[in-house]
Design a protein around this motif. Structure first.
Motif, PDB file in Angstrom:
ATOM      1  N   LEU A 126       5.502  -3.388  -1.331  1.00 58.33           N
ATOM      2  CA  LEU A 126       4.233  -3.500  -2.033  1.00 58.33           C
ATOM      3  C   LEU A 126       3.146  -3.820  -1.018  1.00 58.33           C
ATOM      4  O   LEU A 126       3.328  -4.677  -0.157  1.00 58.33           O
ATOM      5  CB  LEU A 126       4.352  -4.622  -3.066  1.00 58.33           C
ATOM      6  N   GLY A 127       2.050  -3.130  -1.117  1.00 59.74           N
ATOM      7  CA  GLY A 127       0.972  -3.428  -0.192  1.00 59.74           C
ATOM      8  C   GLY A 127      -0.181  -2.474  -0.392  1.00 59.74           C
ATOM      9  O   GLY A 127      -0.007  -1.425  -1.006  1.00 59.74           O
ATOM     10  N   PRO A 128      -1.357  -2.837   0.111  1.00 56.69           N
ATOM     11  CA  PRO A 128      -2.506  -1.938  -0.049  1.00 56.69           C
ATOM     12  C   PRO A 128      -2.331  -0.690   0.813  1.00 56.69           C
ATOM     13  O   PRO A 128      -1.429  -0.639   1.651  1.00 56.69           O
ATOM     14  CB  PRO A 128      -3.677  -2.781   0.447  1.00 56.69           C
ATOM     15  N   ASN A 129      -3.181   0.290   0.603  1.00 56.06           N
ATOM     16  CA  ASN A 129      -3.102   1.493   1.430  1.00 56.06           C
ATOM     17  C   ASN A 129      -3.319   1.109   2.890  1.00 56.06           C
ATOM     18  O   ASN A 129      -4.164   0.290   3.200  1.00 56.06           O
ATOM     19  CB  ASN A 129      -4.165   2.501   1.008  1.00 56.06           C
ATOM     20  N   GLY A 130      -2.536   1.728   3.762  1.00 54.78           N
ATOM     21  CA  GLY A 130      -2.699   1.440   5.182  1.00 54.78           C
ATOM     22  C   GLY A 130      -1.991   0.181   5.628  1.00 54.78           C
ATOM     23  O   GLY A 130      -2.180  -0.278   6.742  1.00 54.78           O
ATOM     24  N   ALA A 131      -1.139  -0.375   4.773  1.00 58.04           N
ATOM     25  CA  ALA A 131      -0.465  -1.617   5.139  1.00 58.04           C
ATOM     26  C   ALA A 131       0.719  -1.374   6.065  1.00 58.04           C
ATOM     27  O   ALA A 131       1.190  -2.281   6.727  1.00 58.04           O
ATOM     28  CB  ALA A 131       0.014  -2.336   3.887  1.00 58.04           C
ATOM     29  N   GLY A 132       1.198  -0.131   6.101  1.00 59.03           N
ATOM     30  CA  GLY A 132       2.353   0.162   6.936  1.00 59.03           C
ATOM     31  C   GLY A 132       3.589   0.521   6.131  1.00 59.03           C
ATOM     32  O   GLY A 132       4.674   0.667   6.693  1.00 59.03           O
ATOM     33  N   LYS A 133       3.443   0.694   4.823  1.00 61.07           N
ATOM     34  CA  LYS A 133       4.599   1.034   3.983  1.00 61.07           C
ATOM     35  C   LYS A 133       5.160   2.396   4.365  1.00 61.07           C
ATOM     36  O   LYS A 133       6.362   2.552   4.607  1.00 61.07           O
ATOM     37  CB  LYS A 133       4.207   1.082   2.486  1.00 61.07           C
TER      38      LYS A 133
END
Lengths: 242, 313
Positions: free
Chosen positions: B33-40
């Motif tokens: 889970l993470g915002p866009n561009g977090a590295g997912k």
């Protein structure tokens, strides 16, 4: 590898690419053949083949322009690069399918030669029938030079996602490869000439036109094709690090 | 099943993934889970062997993906952000291609039919992929990921761009897959990972800032509780009633007015449920509650808190 090969072959014949390639290649060859042999009243084929080499510069890139450019654009390369196959299998699958198309083209053009065997009786220039050994030698040379061209084309298509850029760049590079040999005679420095000669795909072709089987030329073409196939696999390995 | 050690991916000078380590056991459904561009996406691309890490190690079922990529990749089915589909093929042709590409040794027809019925694409299997809706394309993408029965299935943003009905169907599908596979999926929606996953890894700026069981995530994060309430009545009076409730720390007027109803955002201390006293107080004055919504758990709040606590550390 077989899966990719089969998909590519299918792709050639479900999209327009394969048909355009065969149509352009065979029509152009027929035209060159008529002018260089039939209209000249000769069964001498070296003129025909030396023009076909330049013809291949134009029509072989039709086969390779989409190879990897389209995969990149559609993001399908991600499927291939995360599948349990090596980069070699991925590139060779594509390479061999283009090579098969080249083979289909070359075999189709054999039909041109049939009339020569009859027509040669009245050959006014040479006075003898068509030289079959020379024919085979030249066809083999076409296959080998074509194999190099395709390898270069696939390499260039792996560098860009734009098909148009891919085809133009391939034609330019292939022309350069052929023309190096022609400019060579203008260069005085011996060592430069030797080096340039190494890159000249055309000069190796000469011995085949005399109907000689030149093993060093054979190895040369296979190595050039191999180097570009190898470079293409490197492009994908390098991309993993970008 | 998956072991990630000190993973780093640098693009130039920026860290897309910055020293990430975690391990995932068999049978878990893990949400990134993470915002866009977090590295997912970068992390997933490394796990599947599409990208190479700058540093660090990824073991898939004990096999190092850098050293033995082909063996490791056999255990993974991957659905990238954009499903990689050859649009000039029919669904069935495409699945056959993927089957051969993965060099499966299962019974082809039987296995493909199983896959097709699992993702429910039986009615479109002879159609060209080009002509399918986004939801069906996504299903075909998932089908290609599960061909060959890999132990691990990795899905990058599987519900993005789908309509609500399709989202529900895809989530149900993921739950079904989770029964027999280890699943990793990424999302920027908290409610999505909560609905599907058993464990949540929260990623921000390339680092894991929380690793929790889905059920504890919110409780452990909450310092206060936030409620959005819509009340029909004069704004000032309602405000003062809400303000007098025990435990309330902050009230924000949202400025939304519908007829004679106003919406307030009420924050209260953690552990105190103000809903009952609020109802009683408002009922006494005959100001009906028109809407009540627990906004706790919105991703933004969770993030702000996590990032704050991350900085303090």
């Amino acid at each position: 590898m077989l899966a990719i090969y089969k998909r590519e072959m299918r792709g050639y014949f479900t999209t327009w690419t394969g048909y355009i390639f065969l149509a352009v290649a065979i029509c152009l060859s027929a035209f060159i053949f008529s002018i260089s042999t039939l209209l000249n009243s000769t069964s001498e084929l070296s003129g025909y083949f030396s023009i076909i080499v330049y013809g291949m510069v134009v029509f072989l890139p039709i086969l390779t322009m989409k190879s990897f450019s389209e995969e990149k654009k559609l993001k399908t390369e991600q499927l291939l690069m995360t599948a349990p196959i090596s980069s070699w299998q991925m590139v060779l699958g594509k390479y061999l399918s283009a090579l098969t198309m080249l083979g289909i083209y070359l075999i189709s053009t054999l039909i041109f030669f049939i009339p020569l065997f009859d027509y040669a009786v009245v050959d006014v220039v040479n006075g003898y029938g068509p030289n079959v050994a020379l024919m085979i030698g030249n066809m083999l040379a076409m296959m080998l030079i074509g194999a190099c061209f395709i390898a270069v084309g696939i390499f260039i298509s792996s560098l860009t996602e734009n098909q148009f850029a891919s085809i133009v760049l391939t034609i330019v590079v292939l022309l350069a490869f052929l023309l190096i040999g022609s400019f060579n005679s203008l260069i005085e420095n011996e060592s430069v000439r030797v080096v340039l000669d190494w890159f000249s795909l055309y000069s190796r072709y000469q011995s085949f036109t005399y109907g000689m089987f030149d093993i060093s030329a054979l190895l040369y073409y296979i190595s050039v094709a191999g180097i570009f196939v190898f470079l293409t696999t490197r492009v994908f390995e390098a991309r993993r690090y970008n | 099943m998956i072991e990630v050690q000190n993973l780093i991916k640098k693009y130039g000078d920026t860290y897309a993934v910055d020293d990430v380590s975690f391990s995932i056991k068999q049978g878990e459904i893990v949400g990134f889970l993470g915002p866009n561009g977090a590295g997912k996406t970068t992390t997933m691309n490394i796990l599947t062997g599409y990208l190479s890490p700058t540093m660090g190690k990824v073991l898939i079922d004990g096999i190092d993906i850098m050293e033995k990529p082909i063996e490791a990749k056999r255990n993974i089915g991957f659905l990238p952000e954009t499903p990689p589909l050859y649009t000039d093929m029919t669904v069935y042709e495409f699945l056959c291609f993927v089957y051969e590409l993965k060099c499966c040794d299962l019974n082809k027809e039987k296995h493909l039919n199983e896959v097709i019925s699992t993702v429910k694409i039986n009615d479109v299997k002879d159609r060209l992929i080009r002509n399918l809706s986004k939801g069906y394309k996504q299903r075909v993408g998932i089908a290609s990921a599960i061909i060959g029965n890999p132990k691990i299935i990795i899905l990058d943003e599987p519900t993005v761009g789908l309509d609500p009905q399709q989202i529900i169907e895809i989530r149900n599908l993921i739950r079904i897959l989770g029964k027999s596979h280890t699943v990793i999926l990424s999302s920027h929606l908290l409610n999505e990972v909560q609905a599907v996953c058993t464990r949540i890894l929260i990623i921000n700026q390339g680092r894991i800032i929380a690793d929790e069981k889905a059920s504890n995530l919110l409780g452990s994060l909450g310092q206060s509780t936030k409620i959005k309430v819509k009340v029909s009545g004069p704004q000032k009076e309602v405000y003062s009633i809400l303000n007098s409730l025990p435990g309330v720390t902050k009230i924000t007027e949202s400025g939304i007015k519908e007829g004679d109803s106003f919406t307030f955002l009420v924050e209260s201390k953690n552990g105190i449920d103000i809903r009952k006293p609020m109802f009683n107080a408002l009922a006494k004055k005959n100001f009906p509650i028109m809407g009540l919504e627990n906004t706790e758990g919105e991703l933004e709040d969770v993030f702000v808190k996590l990032i704050d606590s991350d900085k303090r550390r």
